[in-house]
Design an enzyme around this catalytic site. Structure first.
Site, short mmCIF file in Angstrom:
data_model
loop_
_atom_site.label_atom_id
_atom_site.label_comp_id
_atom_site.label_asym_id
_atom_site.label_seq_id
_atom_site.Cartn_x
_atom_site.Cartn_y
_atom_site.Cartn_z
N CYS A 96 -6.25 10.50 5.25
CA CYS A 96 -5.59 8.83 4.26
C CYS A 96 -7.20 7.70 3.69
O CYS A 96 -8.40 8.10 4.56
CB CYS A 96 -4.94 8.33 5.76
N HIS A 138 4.08 9.27 4.15
CA HIS A 138 3.06 8.92 4.57
C HIS A 138 2.31 7.33 4.28
O HIS A 138 2.01 6.97 5.04
CB HIS A 138 1.42 9.31 4.45
N GLU A 139 3.10 7.72 2.61
CA GLU A 139 2.24 6.12 2.17
C GLU A 139 3.64 4.70 2.63
O GLU A 139 3.33 3.69 2.73
CB GLU A 139 2.61 6.84 0.59
#
Length: 181
Positions: A96, A138-139
């Site tokens: 990330c 994830h986003e």
């Protein structure tokens, strides 16, 4: 074109739920363009608005730098909602931009369905799996105030504690602009 500073672990906005966009206007289009520029500058494949210190329910994805995805189109997700997650869970190593140098195995549903507005205010529905599904999840996590450290096993989180503290204190070197403490 503007390269925005990326928020890092410890920045309050990464823990807040993002606010929906009420109207897609020139300002929102400029934000999306800046997010793509910022993500590309940092060699990322996904970026959520709160990662550039904006309290907006938007994320962008561009998988073209990833082998096997060179012909995919960049995607913009506005006010996204994951409506279905498969029961089949798969582990995969994730990184990330807001947690530089940290990689950790995260277990996520293999397939998802997501509804969102595109940049033209059209409602879209996407059913996807594998890597794109993982990047979307994830986003999407960023928009609900979650980061990788929240999705790993407790013993892994404990191992990451020092690295997370270093990021929070900005005791790291990255080759993209980040927010100040």
């Amino acid at each position: 074109m503007a390269i925005l500073p990326i928020t890092l672990y410890g920045d309050k906005i990464l823990r807040e739920k993002s606010k929906d966009i009420l109207k897609i206007d020139d300002r929102i289009i400029k934000i999306v363009e800046d997010m793509f520029d910022t993500m590309h500058n940092a060699d990322g494949v996904g970026l959520a608005a709160n990662q550039v210190n904006l309290d907006k329910s938007i994320f962008v994805i561009d998988l073209r730098p990833v082998e096997g995805y060179e012909k995919t189109k960049p995607l913009v997700f506005i006010n996204p909602k994951i409506t279905l997650r498969s029961e089949n869970l798969v582990p995969h190593d994730e990184g990330c931009l807001s947690l530089p140098y940290i990689r950790a195995e995260v277990i996520r549903p293999e397939a998802i369905t997501i509804e969102y507005l595109d940049i033209n205010e059209n409602l879209q529905k996407l059913e996807t799996n594998d890597f794109l599904a993982r990047v979307i999840q994830h986003e999407y996590d960023h928009l609900i105030g979650k980061v990788i450290a929240d999705r790993v096993e407790p013993f892994i989180r404990k191992k990451l504690k020092k690295d997370l503290l270093d990021i929070k204190k900005r005791n790291i070197d990255v080759d993209y602009p980040v927010t100040e403490i």
